[in-house]
Design an enzyme around this catalytic site. Structure first.
Site, mmCIF file in Angstrom:
data_model
loop_
_atom_site.group_PDB
_atom_site.id
_atom_site.type_symbol
_atom_site.label_atom_id
_atom_site.label_comp_id
_atom_site.label_asym_id
_atom_site.label_seq_id
_atom_site.Cartn_x
_atom_site.Cartn_y
_atom_site.Cartn_z
ATOM 1 N N CYS A 193 0.843 -1.195 0.000
ATOM 2 C CA CYS A 193 0.000 0.000 0.000
ATOM 3 C C CYS A 193 0.880 1.248 0.000
ATOM 4 O O CYS A 193 1.802 1.364 0.808
ATOM 5 C CB CYS A 193 -0.895 -0.025 1.232
ATOM 6 S SG CYS A 193 -2.086 1.291 1.200
ATOM 7 N N ASN A 249 0.438 -8.586 -10.469
ATOM 8 C CA ASN A 249 -0.633 -7.601 -10.258
ATOM 9 C C ASN A 249 -0.239 -6.260 -10.879
ATOM 10 O O ASN A 249 0.919 -5.900 -10.913
ATOM 11 C CB ASN A 249 -0.857 -7.449 -8.733
ATOM 12 C CG ASN A 249 -1.765 -6.287 -8.367
ATOM 13 O OD1 ASN A 249 -1.358 -5.401 -7.618
ATOM 14 N ND2 ASN A 249 -2.976 -6.270 -8.881
ATOM 15 N N GLY A 285 -7.444 -5.732 -9.458
ATOM 16 C CA GLY A 285 -8.022 -4.791 -8.498
ATOM 17 C C GLY A 285 -9.064 -3.902 -9.140
ATOM 18 O O GLY A 285 -10.240 -4.262 -9.260
HETATM 19 C C1 LIG Z 1 -9.224 1.829 -3.652
HETATM 20 C C2 LIG Z 1 -8.000 0.968 -3.486
HETATM 21 C C3 LIG Z 1 -7.694 0.435 -2.242
HETATM 22 C C4 LIG Z 1 -6.561 -0.379 -2.082
HETATM 23 N N1 LIG Z 1 -6.313 -0.935 -0.859
HETATM 24 C C5 LIG Z 1 -5.286 -1.810 -0.702
HETATM 25 C C6 LIG Z 1 -5.095 -2.501 0.526
HETATM 26 O O1 LIG Z 1 -5.833 -2.321 1.495
HETATM 27 N N2 LIG Z 1 -4.050 -3.377 0.594
HETATM 28 C C7 LIG Z 1 -3.196 -3.587 -0.463
HETATM 29 O O2 LIG Z 1 -2.270 -4.395 -0.341
HETATM 30 N N3 LIG Z 1 -3.365 -2.957 -1.644
HETATM 31 C C8 LIG Z 1 -4.401 -2.094 -1.781
HETATM 32 N N4 LIG Z 1 -4.618 -1.508 -3.003
HETATM 33 C C9 LIG Z 1 -3.768 -1.875 -4.154
HETATM 34 C C10 LIG Z 1 -4.395 -3.023 -4.954
HETATM 35 O O3 LIG Z 1 -4.445 -4.211 -4.203
HETATM 36 C C11 LIG Z 1 -3.591 -3.295 -6.255
HETATM 37 O O4 LIG Z 1 -2.293 -3.677 -5.896
HETATM 38 C C12 LIG Z 1 -3.500 -2.084 -7.170
HETATM 39 O O5 LIG Z 1 -4.777 -1.445 -7.312
HETATM 40 C C13 LIG Z 1 -2.978 -2.477 -8.560
HETATM 41 O O6 LIG Z 1 -3.812 -3.430 -9.167
HETATM 42 P P1 LIG Z 1 -4.887 -3.002 -10.328
HETATM 43 O O7 LIG Z 1 -4.114 -2.257 -11.395
HETATM 44 O O8 LIG Z 1 -5.452 -4.289 -10.793
HETATM 45 O O9 LIG Z 1 -5.893 -2.109 -9.664
HETATM 46 C C14 LIG Z 1 -5.717 -0.661 -3.183
HETATM 47 C C15 LIG Z 1 -6.039 -0.113 -4.437
HETATM 48 C C16 LIG Z 1 -7.150 0.673 -4.611
HETATM 49 C C17 LIG Z 1 -7.474 1.234 -5.980
#
Ligand SMILES: Cc1cc2nc3c(=O)[nH]c(=O)nc-3n(C[C@H](O)[C@H](O)[C@H](O)COP(=O)(O)O)c2cc1C
Length: 332
Positions: free
Chosen positions: A100, A200, A224
């Site tokens: 995060c 990811n 995500g």
């Molecule tokens: C609204 C939001 C909340 C997220 N919260 C977390 C979280 O609590 N823990 C975490 O490890 N990653 C969190 N992430 C990151 C996502 O798990 C992921 O790694 C990131 O969005 C990239 O993947 P994507 O391109 O498929 O969205 C969050 C992302 C978004 C957009």
């Protein structure tokens, strides 16, 4: 792909997203084909475990197995305690958040900031792995910034510490969510580990999922943002990976029924007032790709009761299904 005793099939996983991947959304994504769904991040600080937010985040009653719960924090023994607490409350996999980018997670430099401190990372991972009998997974970014892309080092530490699977988001911490995810670092990590590695970042279609799997050699992909308002992306990816061809998108009638079921679950899970409020962002995501939905969003966002929110949504989609222009009241 296996995580400890759990077989993860199909190999497409819902990413943990705070404020998004609550129980109603996880249950829906699982039903629509996700092989695994990771919970929202839960704090490791016991002072916050009794808040309404934490109680909802730690509620796994009726959730399909395997239940994966993410924890965040910086102090090894406190993280170990949090892992035990979550296992006592239903977690079958404990996931550690080092991905995060938020400046402060849980009032400390947790999340991806930890990647700058490999020795502390080892202590946290070892403490959590020793504390619980369930598999422990880790989620990281490629590093802190362009010059400190130390994910391969953290990945080796993870494997040595007994981590059961590693998810890597192909961005550095300082990129936040800007730019594009890169997959070379993920491929390098996969090549050096024997535990399962999950790719990811920016996977938003079945073809992209297949491409990233081929490019990185990873064991699974994690999705995500592309699942927001589109939980059926999991079965579409699973279908493409299995058959090499696209699955038809859901009909409007199916979207209506899925959405109404999702709203009802949100209302029941959070209670009417919070449920209606939380449902608004999901409605916005479901409606985002259709120009005619701008008016729908404006009206449905003003619905104050569960009954009104359900009725407006049902009427709107019924009209779309019937092929007539939806009638929207000026104010709900
Ligand atoms: C609204 C939001 C909340 C997220 N919260 C977390 C979280 O609590 N823990 C975490 O490890 N990653 C969190 N992430 C990151 C996502 O798990 C992921 O790694 C990131 O969005 C990239 O993947 P994507 O391109 O498929 O969205 C969050 C992302 C978004 C957009």
């Amino acid at each position: 792909m296996r995580i400890g005793p759990h077989s993860i099939a199909p190999r497409v996983i819902l990413a943990p997203m705070a404020g998004v991947t609550d129980k109603p959304f996880r249950v829906l994504c699982k039903r629509l084909g996700a092989g695994l769904c990771v919970s929202e991040m839960t704090t490791s600080d016991p002072r916050f475990w009794t808040t309404a937010k934490s109680r909802h985040r730690m509620d796994h009653a009726g959730e399909p197995a395997p239940i994966s719960v993410q924890i965040a924090g910086t102090v090894p023994q406190i993280m170990a305690e949090a892992a035990r607490y979550n296992v006592d409350h239903g977690a079958q996999i404990v996931d550690i958040n080092m991905g995060c980018p938020a400046k402060k997670v849980c009032n400390a430099w947790a999340g991806s900031a930890l990647m700058r401190e490999p020795e502390l990372v080892a202590k946290i991972l070892e403490a959590v792995v020793a504390a619980v009998d369930v598999p422990v997974t880790l989620k990281i970014r490629t590093g802190w910034d362009h010059d400190q892309r130390n994910a391969p080092l953290i990945a080796r530490i993870a494997e040595q510490s007994g981590i059961a699977a590693l998810a890597v988001h192909g961005r550095t911490r300082d990129q936040q969510y800007t730019g594009v995810a890169e997959y070379d670092t993920i491929a390098a990590i996969k090549a050096q580990l024997s535990i399962p590695v999950i790719a990811n970042g920016d996977i938003d279609s079945p073809r992209k999922a297949a491409l990233v799997l081929a490019r990185t050699g990873c064991d699974a992909v994690m999705v995500g943002r592309a699942a927001q308002g589109r939980p059926w992306i999991f079965r579409e990816i699973a279908h493409f990976l299995e058959h090499g061809e696209e699955r038809a998108p859901p009909s409007l009638a199916e979207v209506r029924d899925l959405l109404l079921g999702h709203l009802e679950h949100l209302h029941a899970f959070y209670g009417e007032v919070s449920g209606v409020r939380i449902a608004r962002k999901h409605l916005g995501w479901y409606a985002k790709d259709r120009p005619e939905n701008v008016a729908f969003r404006a009206v449905v966002n003003r619905a104050e009761s569960a009954e009104q929110q359900l009725r407006l949504t049902r009427d709107y989609f019924d009209a779309l299904v019937a092929g007539v222009a939806p009638e929207l009241p000026a104010a709900a």
